[in-house]
Write an enzyme that holds these catalytic residues in place. Structure first.
Site, PDB file in Angstrom:
ATOM      1  N   PRO A  42       0.789  -1.234   0.000  1.00 26.07           N
ATOM      2  CA  PRO A  42       0.000   0.000   0.000  1.00 26.07           C
ATOM      3  C   PRO A  42       0.825   1.290   0.000  1.00 26.07           C
ATOM      4  O   PRO A  42       0.264   2.367   0.169  1.00 26.07           O
ATOM      5  CB  PRO A  42      -0.805  -0.106   1.288  1.00 26.07           C
ATOM      6  CG  PRO A  42       0.088  -0.877   2.200  1.00 26.07           C
ATOM      7  CD  PRO A  42       0.834  -1.865   1.342  1.00 26.07           C
ATOM      8  N   GLY A  43       2.151   1.181  -0.148  1.00 27.02           N
ATOM      9  CA  GLY A  43       2.959   2.376  -0.363  1.00 27.02           C
ATOM     10  C   GLY A  43       3.906   2.758   0.757  1.00 27.02           C
ATOM     11  O   GLY A  43       4.637   3.750   0.632  1.00 27.02           O
ATOM     12  N   GLY A  44       3.918   2.013   1.856  1.00 27.13           N
ATOM     13  CA  GLY A  44       4.704   2.409   3.019  1.00 27.13           C
ATOM     14  C   GLY A  44       6.180   2.605   2.742  1.00 27.13           C
ATOM     15  O   GLY A  44       6.796   3.559   3.240  1.00 27.13           O
ATOM     16  N   LYS A  45       6.765   1.736   1.940  1.00 23.55           N
ATOM     17  CA  LYS A  45       8.202   1.875   1.661  1.00 23.55           C
ATOM     18  C   LYS A  45       8.474   3.059   0.739  1.00 23.55           C
ATOM     19  O   LYS A  45       9.508   3.733   0.874  1.00 23.55           O
ATOM     20  CB  LYS A  45       8.759   0.573   1.095  1.00 23.55           C
ATOM     21  CG  LYS A  45       8.747  -0.545   2.109  1.00 23.55           C
ATOM     22  CD  LYS A  45       9.287  -1.834   1.539  1.00 23.55           C
ATOM     23  CE  LYS A  45       9.031  -2.952   2.541  1.00 23.55           C
ATOM     24  NZ  LYS A  45       7.574  -3.184   2.761  1.00 23.55           N
TER      25      LYS A  45
ATOM     26  N   CYS B  60       7.964 -10.238   3.797  1.00 25.51           N
ATOM     27  CA  CYS B  60       7.430 -10.305   5.162  1.00 25.51           C
ATOM     28  C   CYS B  60       7.156 -11.763   5.532  1.00 25.51           C
ATOM     29  O   CYS B  60       6.129 -12.083   6.124  1.00 25.51           O
ATOM     30  CB  CYS B  60       6.184  -9.441   5.332  1.00 25.51           C
ATOM     31  SG  CYS B  60       4.825  -9.844   4.220  1.00 25.51           S
TER      32      CYS B  60
END
Length: 446
Positions: A267-270, A385
């Site tokens: 969802p874009g966190g990195k 993960c």
């Protein structure tokens, strides 16, 4: 049928959808909480009940088999899950009165079961459990794999893998950690604010918030309710990301002015972490194969006020000629079995292991393709993960055999992770307090 549901009924409907339709429990649970208009207290109870049953399903079934004269396989799905909910409350939630645990399960069965005998069956079983709640049956005579499987409700194949990797004592600590309640971890958007201001704002809003013990510009939250309703979330001062994923970006070391590709970004966190590390200067192309996930990245970047991110729909296995040697940093957070985030998504443990066996082929194909996009002197970050070596170190080792232009590069991380001379690290919940996460940093020489 589903109107005016309470916390226990929301949990029952969610568990039924998970078991019968293969629905992800967290998504279904959020939907049912909204539909039932549960207040924060009931929403928290529904979540605890649903996750508690999933975290302890094999143990709950072990207890039920000792008290039921009817085979569990012959019970209706909703009846069995009503029993699991009742036994979970009796065995684990000591503040719940036994009468409430029994009666609520019986009432739900009256509403949902097609068999008129089911309420009596449920009443009899749960009253027997309630009478014996201080001396429930012990798992006796089982071998170590079977014992750990039942005690911590992980399938035997997964227990066996953790035993092989860690040994009995540490494998048990991992299984116990997987059944714990992890704190919510948020990263501070230092483009807009600083950690001290966010902590003050959260505390004024009645949220229990503390600075992370060893990760800078990171906070842990408890009792926060619906995070999306918090002012500091809505105004883009924080975003939700586990410390493990943040450490991956610290290992990669993005700098202002770089051109970065996040090949499997949703969802874009990195991408957000990289943009903040780059002071929002440079370019990040943040990609996903699904259009709806591309929109998710865009909305997150807009909320955080990050202008260096642009998005694209991309199959990371499909080559793009214009991108060859075009990026300073390529991030490959590849699709994986997700077995490092069991403590947040307890149903992952019950996945059929057979389809997971092909994942290393997908991961190798992605790594093979996106590696060509790294310019000479640039960095390739491979991460997952999961905790299975066949998806982690084994994929990297196989890649390096045929790519002598790349080599693993040491990196330094804060806290218990420390210095990684090998260029790779597996983060374990029981060791590091993070999600299970794998990081490998590779440098392209030519």
């Amino acid at each position: 049928m589903y109107g005016n549901m309470g916390a226990r009924e929301v949990a029952l409907v969610t568990l039924t959808a998970w078991e019968r339709q293969g629905a992800w429990s967290d998504l279904t649970l959020k939907k049912k909480i909204r539909e039932g208009a549960l207040d924060s207290r009931d929403a928290a109870l529904a979540t605890r009940l649903c996750f508690g049953v999933l975290q302890n399903k094999l143990l709950l079934d072990f207890y039920l088999k000792k008290f039921s004269t009817v085979s569990l396989s012959r019970m209706e799905n909703r009846v069995l899950n009503a029993l699991r909910l009742g036994v979970y409350q009796l065995a684990f939630l000591t503040r719940v009165p036994p009468s409430a645990a029994v009666n609520e399960s019986v009432n739900m069965v009256k509403k949902y079961s097609k068999n008129p005998r089911s309420p009596g069956l449920v009443n009899g079983i749960l009253r027997a459990v309630a009478r014996n709640r201080d001396c429930l049956p012990v798992i006796d005579g089982a071998d170590p794999e079977e014992y750990l499987s039942i005690r911590y409700s992980h399938p035997v194949w997964l227990v066996r893998m953790f035993l092989d990797a860690l040994g009995k004592e540490e494998a048990e600590r991992l299984l116990e950690a997987n059944n714990g309640e992890p704190p919510t971890v948020a990263q501070v958007n230092t483009i807009r604010t600083q950690t001290s201001e966010v902590l003050d704002e959260l505390r004024e809003a009645g949220v229990s918030a503390e600075a992370h013990p060893w990760l800078p510009d990171c906070i842990t939250l408890t009792g926060s309710g619906n995070l999306e309703q918090l002012d500091c979330f809505r105004t883009g001062k924080i975003y939700i990301q586990d410390a493990g994923a943040r450490l991956a970006i610290l290992a990669a070391g993005p700098e202002p002015g770089m051109r970065v590709l996040d090949a499997c970004a949703a969802p874009g966190g990195k991408s957000f972490a990289a943009a903040i590390s780059m002071e929002d200067r440079g370019e990040i192309i943040s990609c996903d194969i699904h259009a709806h996930k591309k929109k998710l990245i865009e909305s997150g970047a807009a909320r955080l006020g990050l202008t260096s991110i642009r998005t694209a729909i991309l199959d990371a296995r499909a080559p793009i000629a214009d991108w060859v040697h075009a990026f300073d940093l390529v991030i490959a957070d590849v699709p994986c079995s997700g077995l490092g985030i069991i403590r947040k998504k307890p149903d992952i443990r019950y996945k059929d292991p057979q389809p997971l066996k092909d994942l290393p082929n997908v991961q190798r194909a992605i790594l093979e393709n996106v590696s060509s996009y790294v310019r000479p002197g640039g960095c390739l970050l491979y991460c997952t993960c999961t905790l299975l070596d066949r998806e982690n170190g084994a994929v990297v080792d196989a890649f390096l055999v045929s790519h002598s232009e790349f080599s693993l590069e040491p990196f330094q991380l804060p806290g218990p992770a420390g210095t990684q001379e090998s260029g790779m690290i597996t983060l374990w919940p029981q060791r590091h307090g993070t999600d299970g996460f794998f990081i490998a940093k590779l440098r392209r020489r030519v």
